[in-house]
Design a protein around this motif. Structure first.
Motif, PDB file in Angstrom:
ATOM      1  N   ASP A 133      37.524   1.772  53.401  1.00  0.00           N
ATOM      2  CA  ASP A 133      37.250   0.680  52.466  1.00  0.00           C
ATOM      3  C   ASP A 133      38.541   0.096  51.897  1.00  0.00           C
ATOM      4  O   ASP A 133      39.228   0.737  51.097  1.00  0.00           O
ATOM      5  CB  ASP A 133      36.368   1.177  51.317  1.00  0.00           C
ATOM      6  N   ALA A 135      38.700  -2.259  49.821  1.00  0.00           N
ATOM      7  CA  ALA A 135      38.499  -2.702  48.437  1.00  0.00           C
ATOM      8  C   ALA A 135      38.006  -1.581  47.536  1.00  0.00           C
ATOM      9  O   ALA A 135      37.426  -1.834  46.486  1.00  0.00           O
ATOM     10  CB  ALA A 135      37.522  -3.875  48.398  1.00  0.00           C
ATOM     11  N   ARG A 142      42.355   3.698  49.285  1.00  0.00           N
ATOM     12  CA  ARG A 142      42.651   2.342  49.747  1.00  0.00           C
ATOM     13  C   ARG A 142      43.882   2.351  50.646  1.00  0.00           C
ATOM     14  O   ARG A 142      43.907   1.693  51.695  1.00  0.00           O
ATOM     15  CB  ARG A 142      42.863   1.420  48.545  1.00  0.00           C
ATOM     16  N   LEU A 168      35.868  -6.176  53.330  1.00  0.00           N
ATOM     17  CA  LEU A 168      36.248  -5.814  51.966  1.00  0.00           C
ATOM     18  C   LEU A 168      35.055  -5.176  51.270  1.00  0.00           C
ATOM     19  O   LEU A 168      34.168  -5.861  50.761  1.00  0.00           O
ATOM     20  CB  LEU A 168      36.709  -7.049  51.177  1.00  0.00           C
ATOM     21  N   TRP A 177      36.600  -5.180  42.244  1.00  0.00           N
ATOM     22  CA  TRP A 177      36.615  -5.542  43.669  1.00  0.00           C
ATOM     23  C   TRP A 177      37.727  -6.538  43.958  1.00  0.00           C
ATOM     24  O   TRP A 177      38.455  -6.395  44.942  1.00  0.00           O
ATOM     25  CB  TRP A 177      35.265  -6.133  44.068  1.00  0.00           C
ATOM     26  N   THR A 178      37.866  -7.511  43.098  1.00  0.00           N
ATOM     27  CA  THR A 178      38.906  -8.527  43.308  1.00  0.00           C
ATOM     28  C   THR A 178      40.290  -7.897  43.309  1.00  0.00           C
ATOM     29  O   THR A 178      41.108  -8.146  44.199  1.00  0.00           O
ATOM     30  CB  THR A 178      38.827  -9.612  42.218  1.00  0.00           C
ATOM     31  N   SER A 181      40.774  -5.652  46.357  1.00  0.00           N
ATOM     32  CA  SER A 181      40.862  -6.463  47.568  1.00  0.00           C
ATOM     33  C   SER A 181      42.237  -7.091  47.717  1.00  0.00           C
ATOM     34  O   SER A 181      42.826  -7.088  48.808  1.00  0.00           O
ATOM     35  CB  SER A 181      39.796  -7.571  47.550  1.00  0.00           C
ATOM     36  N   VAL A 201      39.302 -11.976  56.591  1.00  0.00           N
ATOM     37  CA  VAL A 201      38.104 -11.361  56.016  1.00  0.00           C
ATOM     38  C   VAL A 201      36.916 -12.267  56.298  1.00  0.00           C
ATOM     39  O   VAL A 201      36.961 -13.469  56.040  1.00  0.00           O
ATOM     40  CB  VAL A 201      38.243 -11.163  54.497  1.00  0.00           C
ATOM     41  N   SER A 208      32.012 -10.095  49.276  1.00  0.00           N
ATOM     42  CA  SER A 208      32.695 -10.927  50.277  1.00  0.00           C
ATOM     43  C   SER A 208      31.832 -12.094  50.727  1.00  0.00           C
ATOM     44  O   SER A 208      32.348 -13.070  51.284  1.00  0.00           O
ATOM     45  CB  SER A 208      33.110 -10.089  51.488  1.00  0.00           C
ATOM     46  N   LEU A 214      35.600 -14.722  47.363  1.00  0.00           N
ATOM     47  CA  LEU A 214      36.493 -14.425  48.478  1.00  0.00           C
ATOM     48  C   LEU A 214      37.626 -15.444  48.544  1.00  0.00           C
ATOM     49  O   LEU A 214      38.778 -15.083  48.818  1.00  0.00           O
ATOM     50  CB  LEU A 214      35.716 -14.404  49.792  1.00  0.00           C
ATOM     51  N   VAL A 217      40.234 -14.442  46.103  1.00  0.00           N
ATOM     52  CA  VAL A 217      41.061 -13.340  46.603  1.00  0.00           C
ATOM     53  C   VAL A 217      42.174 -13.896  47.486  1.00  0.00           C
ATOM     54  O   VAL A 217      43.341 -13.492  47.383  1.00  0.00           O
ATOM     55  CB  VAL A 217      40.202 -12.322  47.379  1.00  0.00           C
TER      56      VAL A 217
END
Length: 328
Positions: A133, A135, A142, A168, A177-178, A181, A201, A208, A214, A217
């Motif tokens: 993962d 994200a 990570r 992501l 998450w942001t 990512s 992505v 996502s 997205l 990001v």
């Protein structure tokens, strides 16, 4: 988001599209697997994009019918494509047996290159799944996921591809998450940059599939080798009981938000009406968004339906793209 589940039927459809042959990096004499149908002059007009095939369109053939994944180049050529979009997971059976060793990866690279060259096809990208993962909020995990993708960056470079597609996933809260990512992508894109490989992505479930999130990001990463792979259909942010989606993001809004960062585009298809139109996505509307963004590269066919065979679905999607492309 898990890939769709299909029913595969036998088909006798196979067309070699002469109008698209000139796009191949290495043009080869066409030797279609099946009889080539004659086309009128109006059907040989070139669209504003080039056509590639996403190998996921063949996943039932490979996983259930025993089709050799290394026949990808041969089959894609026979179906009228010039670009190849590989799916890493369709080779995991052999790669995992050898723990993704250098020797195993080299064998995958060498055989794929040989087949692409033999059939005059262009290697474009590799879609990567199951490597951790990127994200996840856990920095150590990570970092491990980033490093798991290094071998695929190296493989893409050795195969002459320009891109790998990553996912992501990991964090369950939007801000978390942001941030995760941005960090995961920045690490991976930094590794890939000197190798001239793009990290892209796809809108592929969860956050996502929220086009605005997205796109944000990508804006925060702000690296020229990090972008998106907008998919016409993957805008479900939360799945219910399959195949029901509990939270759809507007696919046309999402495409507009993701196209400024696009390094590749995926034409997802599931079901067609009697006129050959995809019933979930308006392909003319989608292609207008793509064209208005100034995109002129490959568009990858990715059939995921169950009403017809994979081969029939691939051909139907290809033909629909060509037809819709003339209307924008």
């Amino acid at each position: 988001m898990k890939r769709r589940k299909f029913v595969t039927n036998s088909a006798k459809v196979g067309l070699a599209l002469t109008a698209l042959g000139g796009y191949a990096c290495k043009q080869a004499k066409k030797e279609p697997e099946k009889e080539v149908a004659e086309m009128g002059e109006e059907e040989t007009m070139e669209p504003f994009f080039k056509l590639s095939l996403a190998q996921w369109s063949m996943h039932r053939m490979i996983r259930e019918d025993g089709v050799d994944p290394y026949s990808f180049a041969k089959k894609a050529k026979a179906w009228g494509f010039t670009g190849l979009e590989y799916v890493s997971g369709l080779y995991y059976k052999e790669l995992e047996e050898d723990n993704f060793s250098e020797a195993a990866m080299k064998a995958f690279i060498d055989k794929s290159n040989a087949e692409a060259e033999k059939h005059g096809m262009e290697n474009l990208l590799i879609m990567i799944d199951g490597q951790g993962d990127l994200a996840t909020p856990d920095a150590a995990e990570r970092k491990k996921a980033v490093e798991n993708h290094y071998k695929w960056v190296d493989a893409a470079a050795a195969m002459g591809c320009h891109t790998i597609r990553v996912n992501l996933s990991g964090a369950e809260e939007a801000e978390e998450w942001t941030n995760a990512s941005v960090d995961g992508l920045t690490q991976l894109a930094t590794y890939a940059k000197p190798k001239n490989i793009n990290i892209t992505v796809e809108n592929h479930g969860g956050f996502s599939s929220n086009g605005a999130m997205l796109a944000n990001v990508m804006k925060l990463v702000n690296m020229d080798n990090c972008g998106t792979l907008p998919d016409f259909g993957n805008f479900c942010m939360k799945w219910g009981e399959w195949p029901a989606c509990d939270d759809w993001y507007d696919r046309y809004k999402g495409m507009k938000e993701l196209m400024p960062y696009a390094k590749a585009v995926s034409a997802k298809s599931h079901d067609f009406d009697e006129n050959g139109n995809e019933i979930h996505s308006d392909y003319v509307k989608m292609l207008k968004i793509v064209k208005d963004a100034g995109y002129k590269g490959y568009i990858g066919v990715e059939y995921e339906g169950s009403g017809i065979s994979e081969e029939e679905g691939i051909i139907a999607t290809r033909d629909l793209l060509i037809k819709a492309g003339k209307q924008v």
